[in-house]
Design an enzyme around this catalytic site. Structure first.
Site, short mmCIF file in Angstrom:
data_model
loop_
_atom_site.label_atom_id
_atom_site.label_comp_id
_atom_site.label_asym_id
_atom_site.label_seq_id
_atom_site.Cartn_x
_atom_site.Cartn_y
_atom_site.Cartn_z
CG ASN A 22 -2.07 -0.87 0.94
OD1 ASN A 22 -3.10 -0.28 0.21
ND2 ASN A 22 -2.54 -1.78 1.66
CB ILE A 97 -3.59 -0.18 18.77
CG1 ILE A 97 -4.21 -1.39 18.21
CG2 ILE A 97 -4.91 0.74 19.40
CD1 ILE A 97 -4.92 -2.28 18.86
CG ASN A 112 -6.13 1.72 9.52
OD1 ASN A 112 -5.13 1.28 8.98
ND2 ASN A 112 -7.08 1.07 9.96
CB SER A 141 -13.21 0.05 5.39
OG SER A 141 -14.15 -0.93 5.16
CG ASP A 150 -9.83 -1.63 12.65
OD1 ASP A 150 -9.08 -0.45 12.23
OD2 ASP A 150 -9.49 -2.68 12.85
#
Ligand code: GAR
Length: 193
Positions: A22, A97, A112, A141, A150
């Protein structure tokens, strides 16, 4: 939130932990004239992360931070981001996290990408759980990062159909191809006037 572009591109940090596919797609996107972002630094919690190679390939600064002492390390990262006037963080396969305090103290926007159709299948081992549940579709997503895992506002999603003989590997590959298109599209969406 620093969501206006003006004449300069939005200075962006990409956080990674692994392969960085990514990251690669975001870097390529950032080099397009139409892209509202420039990628100024790559941050990783993992010195073995393959994605760090893109730092050399594209001549982008990299920093590796050991997350053993989260509070301390987050303060160091915030300092680094502030120094470089970073206004956008893109988490791209970043497996730590971030604390509520980090999210609150970052004076910009955090995005994210998650490999499921949120709010379904938050957290880890997404593809395994999707297949176990015999879902017909999965996907990815892009969302704003909020203090809850999330759970921030969704910007864009892409659905993919699960085939008969799907495995976690084939599903991950199929979704990753969509992720590479979705992340730039989501960035275009939030920065377009
Ligand atoms: C991607 O599928 C991304 O959505 C996922 O990790 C992979 C990273 O691939 N992220 C998460 O699961 C975050 N919870 P990459 O390193 O090749 O970009």
């Amino acid at each position: 939130m620093a969501l206006s572009i003006g004449s300069n591109k939005v200075k962006t940090a990409v956080f990674i932990s692994g392969k960085g596919s990514n990251l690669n797609s975001l870097i390529k996107f950032s080099k397009l004239k139409k892209s509202p972002i420039s990628i100024d630094i790559i941050i990783s919690d993992n010195s073995k992360s393959k994605g760090l190679n893109y730092s050399k390939i594209f001549n982008i600064k990299k920093r590796i931070f050991n997350f053993k002492e989260k509070k301390v390390v987050e303060r160091k990262i915030l300092f680094e981001l502030k120094k470089r006037k970073i206004d956008l963080i893109c988490l791209a396969g970043f497996m730590k996290i971030l604390s509520k305090s980090f999210i609150k103290n970052f004076n910009g926007t955090i995005l994210n990408i998650h490999p499921s159709l949120l709010p379904k299948f938050k957290g880890l081992n997404t593809h395994e759980r999707v297949l176990k549940k015999k879902e017909k579709y999965s996907g990815c997503s892009v969302h704003f990062v909020s203090a809850k895992l999330d759970s921030g506002k969704i910007i864009l999603q892409k659905r993919v159909k699960i085939s008969k003989n799907e495995t976690t590997n084939t599903l991950a590959k199929k979704i990753l191809i969509e992720e590479h298109k979705l992340y730039p599209k989501a960035i275009m969406k939030i920065f377009s006037p």
